[in-house]
Design a protein around this motif. Structure first.
Motif, PDB file in Angstrom:
ATOM      1  N   UNK A  60     -36.401 -36.478 -83.750  1.00 52.26           N
ATOM      2  CA  UNK A  60     -35.727 -37.418 -84.826  1.00 52.26           C
ATOM      3  C   UNK A  60     -34.314 -36.867 -84.898  1.00 52.26           C
ATOM      4  N   UNK A  61     -33.384 -37.426 -84.694  1.00 52.30           N
ATOM      5  CA  UNK A  61     -31.916 -37.126 -84.945  1.00 52.30           C
ATOM      6  C   UNK A  61     -31.463 -38.153 -85.906  1.00 52.30           C
ATOM      7  N   UNK A  62     -30.900 -37.654 -87.201  1.00 53.33           N
ATOM      8  CA  UNK A  62     -30.340 -38.423 -88.206  1.00 53.33           C
ATOM      9  C   UNK A  62     -29.033 -37.894 -88.431  1.00 53.33           C
ATOM     10  N   UNK A  63     -28.001 -38.935 -88.588  1.00 57.57           N
ATOM     11  CA  UNK A  63     -26.848 -38.575 -88.836  1.00 57.57           C
ATOM     12  C   UNK A  63     -26.234 -39.623 -90.274  1.00 57.57           C
ATOM     13  N   UNK A  64     -25.390 -38.879 -91.023  1.00 57.50           N
ATOM     14  CA  UNK A  64     -25.129 -39.210 -91.888  1.00 57.50           C
ATOM     15  C   UNK A  64     -23.528 -39.131 -92.226  1.00 57.50           C
ATOM     16  N   UNK A  65     -22.947 -40.241 -92.773  1.00 59.34           N
ATOM     17  CA  UNK A  65     -21.403 -39.919 -93.051  1.00 59.34           C
ATOM     18  C   UNK A  65     -21.016 -41.087 -93.986  1.00 59.34           C
ATOM     19  N   UNK A  66     -19.962 -40.797 -94.758  1.00 56.18           N
ATOM     20  CA  UNK A  66     -19.413 -41.662 -95.887  1.00 56.18           C
ATOM     21  C   UNK A  66     -18.320 -42.510 -95.167  1.00 56.18           C
ATOM     22  N   UNK A  67     -18.165 -43.863 -95.529  1.00 56.47           N
ATOM     23  CA  UNK A  67     -17.308 -44.613 -95.067  1.00 56.47           C
ATOM     24  C   UNK A  67     -15.895 -44.769 -95.802  1.00 56.47           C
ATOM     25  N   UNK A  68     -14.716 -45.132 -95.059  1.00 57.16           N
ATOM     26  CA  UNK A  68     -13.497 -45.129 -96.139  1.00 57.16           C
ATOM     27  C   UNK A  68     -13.519 -45.880 -97.287  1.00 57.16           C
ATOM     28  N   UNK A  69     -14.694 -47.166 -97.212  1.00 55.75           N
ATOM     29  CA  UNK A  69     -14.652 -48.128 -98.320  1.00 55.75           C
ATOM     30  C   UNK A  69     -15.616 -47.295 -99.193  1.00 55.75           C
ATOM     31  N   UNK A  70     -15.950 -46.094 -99.116  1.00 59.74           N
ATOM     32  CA  UNK A  70     -17.019 -45.599-100.123  1.00 59.74           C
ATOM     33  C   UNK A  70     -18.455 -45.824 -99.935  1.00 59.74           C
ATOM     34  N   UNK A  71     -18.740 -46.630 -98.992  1.00 62.78           N
ATOM     35  CA  UNK A  71     -20.028 -46.781 -98.692  1.00 62.78           C
ATOM     36  C   UNK A  71     -20.683 -45.592 -97.745  1.00 62.78           C
ATOM     37  N   UNK A  72     -22.190 -45.490 -97.694  1.00 62.53           N
ATOM     38  CA  UNK A  72     -22.688 -44.561 -96.882  1.00 62.53           C
ATOM     39  C   UNK A  72     -23.588 -45.076 -95.920  1.00 62.53           C
ATOM     40  N   UNK A  73     -23.490 -44.605 -94.567  1.00 57.93           N
ATOM     41  CA  UNK A  73     -23.820 -44.769 -93.267  1.00 57.93           C
ATOM     42  C   UNK A  73     -24.910 -43.685 -92.605  1.00 57.93           C
ATOM     43  N   UNK A  74     -25.664 -44.302 -92.387  1.00 55.53           N
ATOM     44  CA  UNK A  74     -26.882 -43.411 -91.839  1.00 55.53           C
ATOM     45  C   UNK A  74     -27.627 -44.019 -90.566  1.00 55.53           C
ATOM     46  N   UNK A  75     -27.867 -43.221 -89.553  1.00 57.38           N
ATOM     47  CA  UNK A  75     -28.758 -43.740 -88.508  1.00 57.38           C
ATOM     48  C   UNK A  75     -29.699 -42.869 -88.158  1.00 57.38           C
ATOM     49  N   UNK A  76     -30.913 -43.006 -87.620  1.00 58.90           N
ATOM     50  CA  UNK A  76     -32.094 -42.103 -87.314  1.00 58.90           C
ATOM     51  C   UNK A  76     -32.548 -42.672 -86.040  1.00 58.90           C
ATOM     52  N   UNK A  77     -32.241 -41.929 -84.828  1.00 65.36           N
ATOM     53  CA  UNK A  77     -32.604 -41.977 -83.538  1.00 65.36           C
ATOM     54  C   UNK A  77     -34.045 -41.163 -83.428  1.00 65.36           C
ATOM     55  N   UNK A  78     -35.004 -41.788 -82.668  1.00 65.35           N
ATOM     56  CA  UNK A  78     -36.186 -41.147 -82.256  1.00 65.35           C
ATOM     57  C   UNK A  78     -36.347 -41.252 -80.906  1.00 65.35           C
ATOM     58  N   UNK A  79     -37.208 -40.316 -80.290  1.00 64.96           N
ATOM     59  CA  UNK A  79     -37.545 -40.443 -78.996  1.00 64.96           C
ATOM     60  C   UNK A  79     -38.609 -39.037 -78.674  1.00 64.96           C
ATOM     61  N   UNK A  80     -38.755 -39.071 -77.491  1.00 63.56           N
ATOM     62  CA  UNK A  80     -39.822 -38.028 -76.852  1.00 63.56           C
ATOM     63  C   UNK A  80     -39.120 -37.277 -75.635  1.00 63.56           C
ATOM     64  N   UNK A  81     -39.599 -35.925 -75.429  1.00 61.31           N
ATOM     65  CA  UNK A  81     -38.961 -35.009 -74.274  1.00 61.31           C
ATOM     66  C   UNK A  81     -39.739 -33.907 -74.030  1.00 61.31           C
ATOM     67  N   UNK A  82     -39.019 -32.931 -73.628  1.00 58.75           N
ATOM     68  CA  UNK A  82     -39.685 -31.412 -73.319  1.00 58.75           C
ATOM     69  C   UNK A  82     -39.255 -30.460 -74.148  1.00 58.75           C
ATOM     70  N   UNK A  83     -39.922 -29.711 -74.636  1.00 57.24           N
ATOM     71  CA  UNK A  83     -39.600 -28.351 -75.609  1.00 57.24           C
ATOM     72  C   UNK A  83     -40.050 -27.524 -75.113  1.00 57.24           C
TER      73      UNK A  83
END
Length: 229
Positions: free
Chosen positions: A114-137
């Motif tokens: 799971x990869x989550x990205x967080x950032x604050x937008x210029x208008x003061x709102x908060x943006x967030x996205x969570x990406x998910x998947x599978x692979x090899x470790x």
């Protein structure tokens, strides 16, 4: 034959890679490169298949891991702090490759991410996205030691959850990287709980970054990724 102290690091690394390939018995033309991270931390490359110009490398200063009673490995990477993260990656490995028995190729899957990205937008709102998947470790030393070296290879990511103001550029992305994590189950649990709370605040509903336990790992479908994570 002995290798003198004047042998270049490049030659030594090449010989080590050849020896690893010969003695591991893995059925592949090339193995993931050995981690080059100098200390605890990680360098993760996200390659977007739909927006190549957005592909980037993430550097994580905090890297923790734990091994549970079932020998499953959990890794937590944090960019920023647990209280104010800019990126978080969680990984859970459900089975460990066995030398001379485990084939390694682009279809091999033994971990979820799971990869989550967080950032604050210029208008003061908060943006967030969570990406998910599978692979090899792939582990380069035995799990359970104070420090774990690992590599992520050929993992696939899809968008799982996001705020409406998030610009989705990493859907259908490849995840590769190198990790050196410290064993600390207490701090990992505390930081993960904090990150779960922050992610829920961004999204407006509960969203857990920890992967569900399952002994069988296959690449999730688009329908499953839509809401099951």
């Amino acid at each position: 034959m002995s290798i003198s102290s004047s042998t270049s690091p490049r030659i030594t690394t090449s010989l080590l890679a050849i020896m690893l390939a010969l003695f591991s018995g893995c059925t592949t033309a090339s193995l993931p490169s050995l981690p080059v991270v100098s200390g605890p931390g990680a360098k993760i490359d996200v390659t977007s298949q739909t927006h190549p110009e957005a592909s980037r490398s993430f550097k994580f200063d905090q890297a923790l891991y734990n091994v549970d009673d079932n020998s499953d490995v959990t890794i937590l990477l944090i960019q920023g702090t647990a209280e104010n993260p800019t990126a978080v990656l969680t990984a859970r490995m459900f089975w460990t490759p066995i030398p001379a028995q485990t084939p390694i190729d682009q279809t091999a899957t033994n971990a979820t991410f799971h990869l989550a990205l967080y950032n604050d937008q210029p208008d003061g709102s908060k943006a967030c996205a969570v990406y998910a998947g599978a692979g090899f470790l792939y582990l380069y030393n035995n799990a359970g030691k104070s420090k774990l070296s690992a590599g992520i290879w050929e993992a696939n990511l899809r968008l799982a959850d996001a705020t409406t103001n998030h610009k989705n550029v990493y859907d259908k992305s490849k995840l590769d990287g190198k990790i050196i994590a410290l064993k600390n189950s207490t701090l990992l649990s505390e930081n993960l709980a904090t990150i779960n709370q922050i992610t829920a605040q961004y999204l407006g509903y509960p969203r857990f970054m920890m992967n569900p336990s399952s002994p069988f790992i296959t690449p999730p479908s688009d329908q499953q990724l839509a809401r099951s994570y």
